[in-house]
Design a protein around this motif. Structure first.
Motif, PDB file in Angstrom:
ATOM      1  N   ALA A 244      10.142   8.161   8.252  1.00 34.44           N
ATOM      2  CA  ALA A 244      11.040   7.254   7.531  1.00 34.44           C
ATOM      3  C   ALA A 244      10.527   5.813   7.596  1.00 34.44           C
ATOM      4  N   GLU A 245       9.850   5.480   8.704  1.00 31.61           N
ATOM      5  CA  GLU A 245       9.379   4.113   8.858  1.00 31.61           C
ATOM      6  C   GLU A 245       8.044   3.854   8.174  1.00 31.61           C
ATOM      7  N   SER A 246       7.189   4.868   8.118  1.00 30.22           N
ATOM      8  CA  SER A 246       5.855   4.638   7.560  1.00 30.22           C
ATOM      9  C   SER A 246       5.968   4.461   6.057  1.00 30.22           C
ATOM     10  N   PRO A 247       5.076   3.636   5.483  1.00 32.39           N
ATOM     11  CA  PRO A 247       5.173   3.414   4.047  1.00 32.39           C
ATOM     12  C   PRO A 247       4.920   4.684   3.252  1.00 32.39           C
ATOM     13  N   LEU A 248       5.579   4.795   2.123  1.00 28.94           N
ATOM     14  CA  LEU A 248       5.331   5.942   1.237  1.00 28.94           C
ATOM     15  C   LEU A 248       3.950   5.815   0.608  1.00 28.94           C
ATOM     16  N   VAL A 249       3.601   4.578   0.232  1.00 30.60           N
ATOM     17  CA  VAL A 249       2.285   4.331  -0.367  1.00 30.60           C
ATOM     18  C   VAL A 249       1.524   3.371   0.531  1.00 30.60           C
ATOM     19  N   ARG A 250       0.302   3.753   0.868  1.00 27.60           N
ATOM     20  CA  ARG A 250      -0.546   2.885   1.691  1.00 27.60           C
ATOM     21  C   ARG A 250      -1.893   2.772   0.985  1.00 27.60           C
TER      22      ARG A 250
ATOM     23  N   VAL B 116       3.931   0.222   0.211  1.00 30.32           N
ATOM     24  CA  VAL B 116       5.242   0.327  -0.431  1.00 30.32           C
ATOM     25  C   VAL B 116       6.095   1.261   0.422  1.00 30.32           C
ATOM     26  N   ARG B 117       7.182   0.722   0.935  1.00 36.92           N
ATOM     27  CA  ARG B 117       8.062   1.545   1.761  1.00 36.92           C
ATOM     28  C   ARG B 117       9.031   2.352   0.901  1.00 36.92           C
ATOM     29  N   ARG B 118       9.496   3.438   1.458  1.00 37.08           N
ATOM     30  CA  ARG B 118      10.457   4.289   0.757  1.00 37.08           C
ATOM     31  C   ARG B 118      11.688   3.499   0.346  1.00 37.08           C
ATOM     32  N   GLY B 119      12.108   3.725  -0.880  1.00 34.20           N
ATOM     33  CA  GLY B 119      13.327   3.088  -1.362  1.00 34.20           C
ATOM     34  C   GLY B 119      13.118   1.658  -1.830  1.00 34.20           C
ATOM     35  N   GLU B 120      11.871   1.176  -1.737  1.00 33.90           N
ATOM     36  CA  GLU B 120      11.622  -0.213  -2.132  1.00 33.90           C
ATOM     37  C   GLU B 120      11.083  -0.314  -3.548  1.00 33.90           C
ATOM     38  N   VAL B 121      11.379  -1.461  -4.157  1.00 29.25           N
ATOM     39  CA  VAL B 121      10.851  -1.761  -5.484  1.00 29.25           C
ATOM     40  C   VAL B 121       9.818  -2.876  -5.351  1.00 29.25           C
ATOM     41  N   THR B 122       8.614  -2.575  -5.772  1.00 25.33           N
ATOM     42  CA  THR B 122       7.546  -3.575  -5.788  1.00 25.33           C
ATOM     43  C   THR B 122       7.276  -3.942  -7.232  1.00 25.33           C
ATOM     44  N   VAL B 123       7.381  -5.221  -7.551  1.00 24.12           N
ATOM     45  CA  VAL B 123       7.028  -5.680  -8.893  1.00 24.12           C
ATOM     46  C   VAL B 123       5.636  -6.291  -8.840  1.00 24.12           C
ATOM     47  N   LEU B 124       4.787  -5.805  -9.737  1.00 29.01           N
ATOM     48  CA  LEU B 124       3.395  -6.231  -9.794  1.00 29.01           C
ATOM     49  C   LEU B 124       3.218  -7.155 -10.989  1.00 29.01           C
ATOM     50  N   LEU B 125       2.877  -8.406 -10.695  1.00 24.17           N
ATOM     51  CA  LEU B 125       2.653  -9.406 -11.740  1.00 24.17           C
ATOM     52  C   LEU B 125       1.170  -9.743 -11.809  1.00 24.17           C
TER      53      LEU B 125
ATOM     54  N   ASP C 283     -13.838   3.499  -6.192  1.00 25.61           N
ATOM     55  CA  ASP C 283     -15.208   3.518  -5.684  1.00 25.61           C
ATOM     56  C   ASP C 283     -15.214   3.440  -4.163  1.00 25.61           C
ATOM     57  N   ALA C 284     -14.215   2.771  -3.610  1.00 23.95           N
ATOM     58  CA  ALA C 284     -14.139   2.613  -2.160  1.00 23.95           C
ATOM     59  C   ALA C 284     -12.694   2.372  -1.786  1.00 23.95           C
ATOM     60  N   GLY C 285     -12.406   2.542  -0.499  1.00 28.03           N
ATOM     61  CA  GLY C 285     -11.043   2.370  -0.028  1.00 28.03           C
ATOM     62  C   GLY C 285     -10.232   3.630  -0.261  1.00 28.03           C
ATOM     63  N   PHE C 286      -8.933   3.541   0.001  1.00 31.87           N
ATOM     64  CA  PHE C 286      -8.121   4.735  -0.215  1.00 31.87           C
ATOM     65  C   PHE C 286      -6.707   4.426  -0.663  1.00 31.87           C
ATOM     66  N   VAL C 287      -6.137   5.428  -1.315  1.00 27.94           N
ATOM     67  CA  VAL C 287      -4.732   5.439  -1.686  1.00 27.94           C
ATOM     68  C   VAL C 287      -4.124   6.625  -0.970  1.00 27.94           C
ATOM     69  N   GLU C 288      -3.061   6.381  -0.235  1.00 28.46           N
ATOM     70  CA  GLU C 288      -2.408   7.469   0.477  1.00 28.46           C
ATOM     71  C   GLU C 288      -0.950   7.475   0.049  1.00 28.46           C
ATOM     72  N   VAL C 289      -0.482   8.593  -0.405  1.00 31.11           N
ATOM     73  CA  VAL C 289       0.933   8.751  -0.735  1.00 31.11           C
ATOM     74  C   VAL C 289       1.416   9.910   0.119  1.00 31.11           C
ATOM     75  N   SER C 290       2.187   9.588   1.147  1.00 34.50           N
ATOM     76  CA  SER C 290       2.504  10.644   2.104  1.00 34.50           C
ATOM     77  C   SER C 290       3.995  10.884   2.161  1.00 34.50           C
TER      78      SER C 290
ATOM     79  N   MET D 285      15.386   4.884  -5.456  1.00 35.94           N
ATOM     80  CA  MET D 285      14.079   5.364  -5.908  1.00 35.94           C
ATOM     81  C   MET D 285      12.977   4.376  -5.521  1.00 35.94           C
ATOM     82  N   THR D 286      11.868   4.884  -5.037  1.00 31.00           N
ATOM     83  CA  THR D 286      10.714   4.041  -4.726  1.00 31.00           C
ATOM     84  C   THR D 286       9.923   3.799  -6.008  1.00 31.00           C
ATOM     85  N   MET D 287       9.660   2.520  -6.302  1.00 29.76           N
ATOM     86  CA  MET D 287       9.042   2.218  -7.590  1.00 29.76           C
ATOM     87  C   MET D 287       8.040   1.083  -7.478  1.00 29.76           C
ATOM     88  N   ILE D 288       7.008   1.178  -8.307  1.00 32.99           N
ATOM     89  CA  ILE D 288       6.106   0.049  -8.538  1.00 32.99           C
ATOM     90  C   ILE D 288       6.205  -0.269 -10.022  1.00 32.99           C
TER      91      ILE D 288
END
Ligand code: ADP
Ligand code: MG
Length: 260
Positions: free
Chosen positions: A7-13, A34-43, A64-71, A207-210
């Protein structure tokens, strides 16, 4: 992982995400939680990499490098150095099914009715019985204010109605995460509000949203976090009151002055 830790770890890292097209570095080391239940607005200005970032999160682009984790309970994956790791026993198709995406241009199937648009993916991808998917479609249409429009074809609806169908279609897959890429940019001004109201209602329901948007009023009201992307880098990130009222980065100040 314990339930409390989950519950504490971010949904998206996202860490160190880089993506180039040819010599053009479009994402240049993006870190984002991005934590669960949070809304991130990307400008960010046009060409800053917003769509590419969303598309990478949804497996439509490979970094090409780095990672996206959705757990979470269902989905869990990681890109590292352009390769997919920790897939578990789930295919990309199954994992992508847990992430809903709504585009500027709605992207509804024009030859299918509204209900058929909503039923298609749950039946084809998740094996939900058609009758059950149709019943759920009715509930979702009611939720987006389109009860009774299930037999219409997309072209018979206004842009705002079509976008609300697209949102209902994303919800039909019971996503853990919803990505919005300029959901109101193609709409006539008088139709923007009805779509933003539906998105706000989803935010209120947890809902968790970007959300990529230029609607600063929406960002101020709904976002937990506002992130400003410039030339593939996050140059501002924080609470809307901070980032919108007192942007520190010169490019963010110029952008906000132009859209406000
Ligand atoms: P934004 O959504 O912020 O406007 P994009 O992520 O769409 O930015 O694009 C960032 C940059 O990457 C732009 O210069 C765009 O032309 C380029 N780009 C995006 N997708 C591709 C692609 N598939 N091939 C080549 N260049 C691309
Ligand atoms: Mg874009």
């Amino acid at each position: 992982m314990s339930a409390a830790a989950a519950a504490e770890s971010p949904l998206v890292r996202i860490r160190g995400l880089r993506k180039s097209f040819g010599a053009h570095q479009v994402l240049d080391g993006v870190d984002l939680d991005v934590r669960r239940g949070e809304v991130t607005v990307l400008l960010g200005p046009s060409g800053s990499g917003k769509s590419t970032l969303l598309r990478t999160i949804n497996h439509l682009e490979r970094p090409d490098a780095g990672f996206v984790e959705v757990s979470g309970d269902i989905i869990g994956y990681r890109y590292h150095a352009g390769r997919l790791h920790e897939l578990g026993n789930r295919s990309i198709t199954r994992q992508r099914a847990r992430i809903g995406m709504v585009f500027q241009q709605f992207n509804l199937f024009p030859h299918l009715t509204v209900v058929e648009n909503l039923v298609e993916a749950p039946v084809a991808v998740r094996g939900v019985p058609r009758r059950q998917a149709a019943a759920r479609a009715g509930e979702l249409l009611e939720r987006v204010g389109l009860a009774g429009r299930g037999d219409a074809y997309p072209k018979q609806l206004s842009g705002g109605q079509q976008q609300r169908v697209a949102i209902a279609r994303a919800l039909a897959m019971d996503p853990d995460l919803l990505l919005f890429d300029e959901p109101t940019s193609a709409l006539d001004p008088e139709l923007v509000g009805e779509v933003l109201a539906v998105i706000k209602d989803l935010a209120d329901s947890g809902m968790t949203m970007i959300v990529v948007t230029h609607e600063i009023g929406f960002a101020r009201e709904v976002a937990d976090t506002v992130v400003f992307l410039d030339e593939g880098r996050i140059v501002e990130s924080g609470a809307p009151a901070e980032v919108l009222a007192r942007p520190r980065h010169e490019r963010a100040r110029a952008f906000l002055a132009a859209v406000l």
